[in-house]
Design an enzyme around this catalytic site. Structure first.
Site, PDB file in Angstrom:
ATOM      1  N   HIS A 201      -1.502   7.514   1.247  1.00 23.66           N
ATOM      2  CA  HIS A 201      -2.206   8.428   0.425  1.00 23.66           C
ATOM      3  C   HIS A 201      -3.372   9.189   1.031  1.00 23.66           C
ATOM      4  CE1 HIS A 201      -0.790   6.099  -3.600  1.00 23.66           C
ATOM      5  NE2 HIS A 201      -0.629   5.315  -2.520  1.00 23.66           N
TER       6      HIS A 201
ATOM      7  N   SER B 168       5.007   0.081   9.189  1.00 24.14           N
ATOM      8  CA  SER B 168       4.850   0.816  10.583  1.00 24.14           C
ATOM      9  C   SER B 168       3.357   1.301  10.547  1.00 24.14           C
ATOM     10  CB  SER B 168       5.600   2.282  10.463  1.00 24.14           C
ATOM     11  OG  SER B 168       5.987   2.826  11.641  1.00 24.14           O
TER      12      SER B 168
ATOM     13  N   ASP C 269      -2.180  -0.093   2.680  1.00 23.82           N
ATOM     14  CA  ASP C 269      -2.512  -1.401   2.630  1.00 23.82           C
ATOM     15  C   ASP C 269      -2.174  -1.632   4.208  1.00 23.82           C
ATOM     16  OD1 ASP C 269      -2.848  -1.204   0.045  1.00 23.82           O
ATOM     17  OD2 ASP C 269      -1.422  -2.836  -0.350  1.00 23.82           O
TER      18      ASP C 269
END
Length: 267
Positions: free
Chosen positions: A132, A236, A78
């Protein structure tokens, strides 16, 4: 400055990991959720998190659906996509007007090919902090680079030259479904020194080391698209370098892990 920012990140990590009495922790969690406007609809309720770290590293309650077709590349996290383009003479942008050399970021001796397309994913403090696999991968190496832990928000990116290259980071060297080399770089930031990788618990970040460490995998570690590679302890940046792929118009777009963002060209 390097020692100070890294020390602050270690101290913050210790405090964020502390488990306060439940009624206090619930109030702390509620304040954090309110300040950063976090949407918990896909996650456990805030009273279930026993520390701020647990809230930062929250997992999805249900798996997100995504396109399983092998030729589709998905968003690994995200994030807000702050820059994306083909490399120009080994140069990539951390932000407009602030170039850096891609081979330095990933730890190669020679410049990277202009066939590489790069995408910067900025994870803010409100975002889901896991990352991911964007496609089926074979991980060949993980390269840990000690460095600074400067903020990676836009003001800091405009102010600090070579910020990504100077910050602590882990670069995964992998092959994609077509056998082309791919780099997946997790960049540390202030309060985000610790980065976790599920496929190798030996990778230790923000550990006071001052040298590069290489973790080699023979045979390579095979991961499927969508597999959880690891997580930051706060927001980050992920930088993805990928070849032979057509991407959508992504710049300044907010994406969610699992969204289709590109398609591999047929061999």
């Amino acid at each position: 400055m390097v020692a100070l920012s890294n020390a602050l990140s270690r101290v913050f990590g210790s405090v964020a990991g502390y488990k306060f009495p439940s009624f206090i922790q619930k109030s702390i969690n509620a304040l954090y959720v309110k300040i950063f406007k976090i949407d918990l609809s896909e996650f456990e309720p805030l009273e279930n998190y026993k520390s701020l770290n647990a809230l930062f590293m929250r997992s999805l309650k249900k798996e997100r659906p995504f396109d399983k077709a092998p030729n589709i590349c998905i968003a690994p996290c995200d994030a807000l996509i702050t820059e994306c383009a083909f490399l120009d003479n080994d140069s990539a942008l951390q932000i407009k007007g602030m170039p850096y050399k891609a081979h330095e970021l990933v730890g190669e001796i020679n410049p990277l090919s202009p066939s590489f397309f790069y995408v910067n994913f900025y994870l803010s403090p409100k975002d889901y902090h896991h990352y991911h696999a964007p496609c089926d991968l074979e991980i060949l190496e993980a390269r840990y680079f000690a460095g600074k832990l400067l903020p990676v928000n836009k003001p800091s990116l405009h102010k600090n030259k070579n910020l990504f290259v100077g910050n602590e980071r882990v670069a995964l060297v992998a092959k994609d479904i077509q056998g082309n080399k791919l780099y997946f770089v997790a960049v540390g930031a202030l309060n985000v020194g610790k980065m976790r990788f599920n496929f190798d618990k030996n990778i230790q970040t923000n550990a006071k080391a001052r040298f590069m460490q290489t973790y080699s995998y023979n045979p390579p570690i095979k991961v499927k698209k969508g597999d959880n590679l690891g997580n930051f302890e706060m927001g980050s940046t992920i930088v993805l370098f990928i070849q032979n792929t057509a991407f959508k118009d992504l710049k300044e777009k907010s994406v969610k892990f699992g969204e289709s963002i590109g398609e591999f060209h047929a061999n």
